[in-house]
Write a protein that holds these residues in place. Structure first.
Motif, PDB file in Angstrom:
ATOM      1  N   GLN A 130       0.849  -1.094  -0.511  1.00  0.00           N
ATOM      2  CA  GLN A 130      -0.583   0.094   0.143  1.00  0.00           C
ATOM      3  C   GLN A 130       0.817   1.152   0.322  1.00  0.00           C
ATOM      4  O   GLN A 130       0.598   2.435  -0.426  1.00  0.00           O
ATOM      5  CB  GLN A 130      -0.706   0.124   0.876  1.00  0.00           C
ATOM      6  N   GLN A 440      -9.092  -0.897  -2.599  1.00  0.00           N
ATOM      7  CA  GLN A 440      -8.244  -0.354  -1.695  1.00  0.00           C
ATOM      8  C   GLN A 440      -8.696   0.904  -1.027  1.00  0.00           C
ATOM      9  O   GLN A 440      -8.797   1.228  -0.516  1.00  0.00           O
ATOM     10  CB  GLN A 440      -7.155  -0.793  -1.075  1.00  0.00           C
ATOM     11  N   LYS A 446     -13.740  -0.623  -4.077  1.00  0.00           N
ATOM     12  CA  LYS A 446     -14.265  -1.773  -2.838  1.00  0.00           C
ATOM     13  C   LYS A 446     -15.311  -2.512  -4.186  1.00  0.00           C
ATOM     14  O   LYS A 446     -15.054  -4.210  -4.762  1.00  0.00           O
ATOM     15  CB  LYS A 446     -14.563  -1.867  -1.683  1.00  0.00           C
ATOM     16  N   LEU A 674      -2.575  -6.301   5.536  1.00  0.00           N
ATOM     17  CA  LEU A 674      -3.430  -6.409   4.682  1.00  0.00           C
ATOM     18  C   LEU A 674      -3.648  -8.124   5.295  1.00  0.00           C
ATOM     19  O   LEU A 674      -4.039  -8.676   4.452  1.00  0.00           O
ATOM     20  CB  LEU A 674      -3.335  -6.219   4.054  1.00  0.00           C
TER      21      LEU A 674
END
Length: 703
Positions: A130, A440, A446, A674
């Motif tokens: 991320q 994300q 999503k 995650l």
């Protein structure tokens, strides 16, 4: 990552699958974490990694074995890399880590240690991809349109032999190997613009590198954080070489250099590989101590490694890592069960969920713990048709979305999830990894993921039959099997590599059976692995299995969603894209596309492939992140409306980790941002979690 590396010997069906699921639950304690705490990082529940560089420690400590070298302060850069993971704690120096790796090609090509170390990377992924953090480069910046990037490296970096690291080590690789095409080196995608042109790379000074592109190149930082660089290009670009050492093997600098110096077994190729040449300096935390292609490699501490713990401990903690070659997966598994392996990432050792019960039963005797990290897979075992298949009648059918949708709806993924993945993960039509940043980023992302995942995932044989009827694929002669719309016999062929694992075989058997139930005949056809790739890219093979999609960002690795190379579902159109801007593209235009050299096919205007490539081209040069993300979402939505172009079965099933009790600072599922992101090569695991900080609670017992 190809899941042919994830071999399983036999599957447990029916009640055994339920038993297997219970064992998995026991291992993960419901959330993938440790059930015993025997080797956790002090039982830490801390999650994720800091995204801002941690402050420089006030003092530094080193391994006692380095007491005869210059002081640690002199061996470290002015501002060392400080490990940012919130779950780690200060450790103890000493001990050896024993590992094995399953390979039939020898230690030189083993993935284990090449995915283990991030030491040659300018930037690093954090928080399961991320975020991006510093690496060798302490800071970096770009201009407003991301066409010019500047990287500022740490002052005082040193190779493992103590010689200074400078940007000259990048420029040697670039100017002496990449630009002239020596040692099979080509410009990596990191160094190409959105138009595909090669960047201008220049060393401003010893610690500053500038990359200038002809168009915006907004993904440059992401690309530089991807892969584990430095391994002779096997799992990522080399990007740098110790010029002070390797110059002697280059004809421009060395004496009596042989003419084949840059060949596969040439002196430069072998001598510049730190992984198999103990004399070659490295920037990784461990350097090569000894190497035997048939037996394995022994790595020892790099006394000049440039990373430290927050308390100032210079890393690594371990004295040595020994990686033994195993050619038989069952022999490697037995070593784990006997306790002679201290750390094992299942994806490198062909250990999967089907092996967990046996490993669990032997764990007390072996002194090991089973830990589950998320695989991040978007598909599990995959299947896709060749969109550019050579036969025009079959090709026309394959390119009909309703046909592929019917195949997907006829596929009973519940059965595969139960028998192969022990009711873990989530059923999926087949997507990129659910860990992908684009999924994300917000609620819209999503939703794009769930829409794609669920698009054609339902097991609905009646709907499949209806779609086949609508496109004229009917049983015209009453034999129970459907014909092509023109009345010809329809015989689908599932081509597969003859050495594929039973994981894929089980899924394939289910698929063949399910298609027969809706009147589609599919015949399995084993192909020698050595020729599979060549036959696929020339359009001679109809179907593909034994892979999986574990990748995230499509602007780093686009092949699964956009035909930009010949490995995936539209090989000839992908090859056309690869050759854009080259002289080769304009040759043999009057020759049948399947007989060109290489075979290539221009996408038809308005076709899904043309649309995907156009969206990809726009996304690559868009500096604004949200606009860029919208283009990527449009790519994904095309896979919904015009797909599926590839079909998965189960996403984000767990990956197995085996850890010897007493090994500390190994993260658990609950520590990772995650839950882990194991499968893709572009997110190198466990390198992203810095194994250099692993340590033994009792080092003397592991010497």
């Amino acid at each position: 990552m190809t899941t042919s590396q994830l071999t399983r010997r036999g599957f447990l069906y029916g009640a055994a699958a339920v038993s297997g699921a219970a064992v998995l639950a026991a291992c993960s304690n419901g959330d993938g974490g440790s059930s015993s705490g025997g080797s956790s990082g002090g039982g830490s529940q801390a999650k994720g990694s800091a995204t801002k560089a941690l402050p420089k420690p006030k003092k530094f400590q080193q391994s006692p074995s380095l007491k005869d070298l210059p002081p640690v302060e002199e061996r470290l850069p002015d501002n060392p890399y400080v490990i940012p993971h919130k779950w780690v704690k200060p450790g103890k120096y000493g001990g050896k880590l024993n590992m094995n790796t399953v390979t039939t090609t020898g230690a030189a090509k083993s993935a284990s240690d090449r995915e283990f170390f991030y030491g040659h990377s300018m930037l690093r992924y954090l928080n399961d991809g991320q975020d991006i953090g510093p690496g060798l480069a302490e800071s970096w910046e770009s201009n407003d349109d991301a066409s010019e990037w500047t990287f500022n490296f740490r002052k005082g970096l040193k190779w493992s032999d103590g010689k200074p690291w400078t940007t000259a080590d990048i420029m040697f690789w670039w100017e002496k190997l990449v630009l002239p095409g020596k040692m099979a080196q080509v410009p990596p995608d990191d160094a190409r613009s959105g138009s595909g042109e090669i960047a201008k790379i220049e060393a401003v000074d010893d610690l500053t590198l500038k990359m200038t592109f002809d168009t915006p190149a907004p993904m440059t930082a992401d690309k530089l954080a991807a892969w584990a660089n430095g391994g002779n290009g096997d799992n990522g670009p080399i990007w740098m070489l110790p010029a002070h050492y390797v110059k002697q093997f280059h004809p421009d600098h060395g004496k009596n250099v042989p003419s084949d110096w840059d060949g596969v077994d040439g002196v430069m190729t072998t001598k510049s590989d730190w992984h198999r040449n103990p004399d070659c300096p490295t920037m990784t935390g461990f350097r090569c101590k000894s190497f035997d292609n048939n037996k394995g490699v022994v790595l020892e501490r790099n006394p000049y490694y440039w990373a430290v713990m927050p308390n100032g401990d210079q890393l690594p903690y371990l004295d040595e890592i020994q990686i033994s070659v195993v050619t038989d997966p069952e022999a490697g598994k037995l070593q784990v069960q006997q306790g002679s392996v201290d750390y094992c990432q299942g994806s490198f050792n062909q250990i999967t969920l089907g092996d967990v019960k046996g490993l669990r039963d032997s764990s007390e005797k072996a002194g090991t713990e089973i830990v589950l990290w998320d695989s991040g897979s978007g598909t599990g075992s995959i299947f896709f048709f060749n969109y550019d298949y050579v036969d025009p009648d079959i090709r026309k059918l394959i390119r009909e979305p309703k046909f592929r949708q019917a195949v997907s709806l006829a596929f009973n993924r519940d059965a595969v999830r139960k028998s192969v993945y022990f009711n873990t993960g989530e059923k999926t039509t087949g997507t990129l990894s659910p860990k992908a940043k684009e999924f994300q980023i917000n609620d819209e992302g999503k939703k794009v993921y769930t829409d794609w995942r669920d698009a054609y995932v339902k097991y609905d044989p009646e709907k499949a039959k209806q779609l086949l009827e609508e496109i004229g694929v009917k049983d015209a002669d009453g034999d129970g099997m459907r014909e092509l719309p023109n009345g010809k016999k329809l015989k689908l062929r599932l081509d597969y590599q003859a050495d594929q694992s039973s994981e894929h075989t089980s899924k394939d058997n289910q698929l063949v059976s399910d298609l027969k139930a809706v009147g589609l005949q599919m015949v399995k056809n084993p192909i020698p692995p050595q020729t599979f790739g060549d036959q696929w890219e020339t359009g001679k093979l109809m179907g593909h299995t034994n892979w999986e999609v574990g990748d995230g960002h499509p602007l780093i690795y686009a092949g699964w969603v956009v035909p930009v190379q010949y490995d995936h579902w539209a090989p000839l159109q992908g090859h056309w894209y690869q050759l854009l801007g080259t002289k080769t593209l304009k040759t043999e235009l009057d020759v049948d596309p399947w007989k060109r050299h290489p075979p290539r096919l221009e996408p038809e205007k308005g076709s899904p492939v043309a649309k995907l490539q156009d969206l990809y081209n726009k996304a690559r040069v868009e500096p604004d992140e949200m606009k860029r993300t919208q283009f990527i979402w449009d790519i994904f939505k095309t896979h919904i409306t015009d797909g599926p172009f590839f079909m998965g079965c189960v996403a984000n099933y767990p990956q197995v980790m085996i850890i010897k009790n007493g090994l500390q600072n190994v993260p658990r599922h609950e520590n990772l941002a995650l839950g882990g992101f194991v499968n893709p090569w572009i997110h190198p695991t466990p390198a992203v979690y810095d194994p250099e900080c692993y340590f033994w609670d009792k080092p003397d017992e592991h010497s």
